[in-house]
Design a protein around this motif. Structure first.
Motif, short mmCIF file in Angstrom:
data_model
loop_
_atom_site.label_atom_id
_atom_site.label_comp_id
_atom_site.label_asym_id
_atom_site.label_seq_id
_atom_site.Cartn_x
_atom_site.Cartn_y
_atom_site.Cartn_z
N LEU A 18 0.83 -1.21 0.00
CA LEU A 18 0.00 0.00 0.00
C LEU A 18 0.87 1.25 0.00
O LEU A 18 0.66 2.18 -0.79
CB LEU A 18 -0.90 -0.03 1.24
CG LEU A 18 -1.62 1.26 1.63
CD1 LEU A 18 -2.77 1.54 0.69
CD2 LEU A 18 -2.11 1.18 3.05
N LEU A 19 1.88 1.29 0.88
CA LEU A 19 2.72 2.48 0.99
C LEU A 19 3.63 2.66 -0.22
O LEU A 19 4.04 3.77 -0.53
CB LEU A 19 3.55 2.42 2.28
CG LEU A 19 2.74 2.54 3.57
CD1 LEU A 19 3.64 2.40 4.78
CD2 LEU A 19 1.98 3.86 3.61
N ARG A 20 3.93 1.56 -0.87
CA ARG A 20 4.74 1.67 -2.09
C ARG A 20 3.93 2.38 -3.18
O ARG A 20 4.44 3.19 -3.92
CB ARG A 20 5.14 0.26 -2.54
CG ARG A 20 6.43 0.19 -3.29
CD ARG A 20 6.96 -1.21 -3.35
NE ARG A 20 5.92 -2.22 -3.37
CZ ARG A 20 6.13 -3.51 -3.14
NH1 ARG A 20 7.34 -3.92 -2.87
NH2 ARG A 20 5.15 -4.37 -3.19
N GLU A 21 2.65 2.06 -3.23
CA GLU A 21 1.79 2.68 -4.25
C GLU A 21 1.30 4.06 -3.83
O GLU A 21 1.06 4.92 -4.68
CB GLU A 21 0.58 1.78 -4.51
CG GLU A 21 0.94 0.52 -5.27
CD GLU A 21 -0.28 -0.28 -5.66
OE1 GLU A 21 -1.41 0.20 -5.46
OE2 GLU A 21 -0.10 -1.39 -6.17
N ASN A 22 1.13 4.24 -2.54
CA ASN A 22 0.59 5.50 -2.03
C ASN A 22 1.35 5.86 -0.76
O ASN A 22 0.93 5.50 0.34
CB ASN A 22 -0.92 5.33 -1.75
CG ASN A 22 -1.55 6.61 -1.25
OD1 ASN A 22 -0.90 7.63 -1.14
ND2 ASN A 22 -2.84 6.53 -0.94
N HIS B 124 1.70 8.40 1.04
CA HIS B 124 1.09 9.25 2.07
C HIS B 124 -0.43 9.07 2.06
O HIS B 124 -1.17 10.00 1.73
CB HIS B 124 1.47 10.72 1.84
CG HIS B 124 2.95 10.95 1.87
ND1 HIS B 124 3.69 10.88 3.04
CD2 HIS B 124 3.84 11.19 0.88
CE1 HIS B 124 4.96 11.09 2.76
NE2 HIS B 124 5.08 11.28 1.45
N PRO B 125 -0.88 7.91 2.46
CA PRO B 125 -2.33 7.66 2.41
C PRO B 125 -3.07 8.33 3.55
O PRO B 125 -2.50 8.64 4.59
CB PRO B 125 -2.40 6.13 2.55
CG PRO B 125 -1.22 5.79 3.40
CD PRO B 125 -0.14 6.77 3.01
N THR B 126 -4.35 8.53 3.35
CA THR B 126 -5.23 8.96 4.44
C THR B 126 -5.61 7.72 5.25
O THR B 126 -5.40 6.58 4.80
CB THR B 126 -6.50 9.60 3.89
OG1 THR B 126 -7.23 8.60 3.16
CG2 THR B 126 -6.19 10.78 2.98
N GLU C 53 -7.82 5.62 3.23
CA GLU C 53 -7.11 4.85 2.19
C GLU C 53 -6.38 3.66 2.80
O GLU C 53 -6.27 2.60 2.17
CB GLU C 53 -6.14 5.77 1.44
CG GLU C 53 -6.84 6.73 0.50
CD GLU C 53 -5.94 7.82 -0.05
OE1 GLU C 53 -6.28 8.36 -1.12
OE2 GLU C 53 -4.90 8.13 0.57
N GLY D 76 -7.06 -0.06 1.77
CA GLY D 76 -5.93 -0.86 1.30
C GLY D 76 -5.76 -2.15 2.07
O GLY D 76 -5.23 -3.13 1.54
N SER E 218 4.11 6.14 7.30
CA SER E 218 4.00 6.85 6.03
C SER E 218 4.47 8.29 6.13
O SER E 218 4.55 8.98 5.11
CB SER E 218 2.55 6.84 5.54
OG SER E 218 1.76 7.70 6.32
N GLU F 92 9.35 8.40 3.75
CA GLU F 92 9.33 7.49 2.61
C GLU F 92 9.58 6.06 3.09
O GLU F 92 10.49 5.81 3.88
CB GLU F 92 10.42 7.88 1.62
CG GLU F 92 10.33 7.11 0.33
CD GLU F 92 11.52 7.42 -0.58
OE1 GLU F 92 11.71 6.69 -1.54
OE2 GLU F 92 12.22 8.41 -0.28
#
Ligand code: FES
Ligand code: FES
Length: 156
Positions: free
Chosen positions: A113-117, A119-121, A124, A128, A150, A153
């Motif tokens: 999830l963090l690789r794709e996004n 800084h998710p909410t 999210e 995810g 998150s 990086e």
């Protein structure tokens, strides 16, 4: 029997496997990588999540032969030198785990999830991780831990 070559947690294995053998059983029973648990065997719980060629997959829904020529990372491959990744540390420090069943899958799914996004909410993160179940409903701390990781990086 089918011949496969697969890299798992940095080591290349050549094996003969039955075409019906699930990847999770290959990892656990053949390679001894029991850090990837079987929680349901019906692709519902996400406990068996691993990374296959850059995408998180439920390894109980993938055949070992489908990993032929590929690269698998399990939760055991995340900290080869013993130093936890930022995400693992966030789970540890945020009390985001109570058992060894859901946690490996949560970590692997959150990593993807963090690789794709990066800084998710919170919403999210919940979306995810919707394929990963925590039977003791510890979701609040799990979401907080992913958000904590998150803030910087995440590479692993
Ligand atoms: S063991 Fe694979 S999803 Fe539950
Ligand atoms: S902490 Fe693993 S099922 Fe809840």
């Amino acid at each position: 029997m089918t011949h496969i070559t697969v890299k798992v947690d940095g080591t290349t294995y050549e094996d003969k496997v039955e075409p019906r053998l699930l990847l999770v059983h290959y990892l656990r029973d053949r390679l001894g990588l029991t850090g990837t648990p079987v929680g349901c065997d019906t692709s519902n719980c996400g406990a068996c999540t691993v990374d296959l060629d850059g995408t998180s997959v439920k390894s109980c829904s993938v055949l070992a032969v489908q990993a032929d020529g590929g690269e698998v990372t399990t939760v055991q491959g995340l900290a080869p030198d013993g130093e936890l990744t930022r995400l693992q540390r966030a789970f540890h420090e945020g009390h985001a785990l109570q058992c060894g069943y859901c946690t490996p899958g949560m970590i692997m799914a959150a990593r993807d999830l963090l690789r794709e996004n990066p800084h998710p909410t919170a919403e999210e993160v919940r979306l995810g991780l919707e394929g990963n179940l925590c039977r003791c409903t510890g979701y609040q701390n799990i979401v907080r831990a992913v958000l904590a990781a998150s803030e910087q990086e995440v590479t692993a």
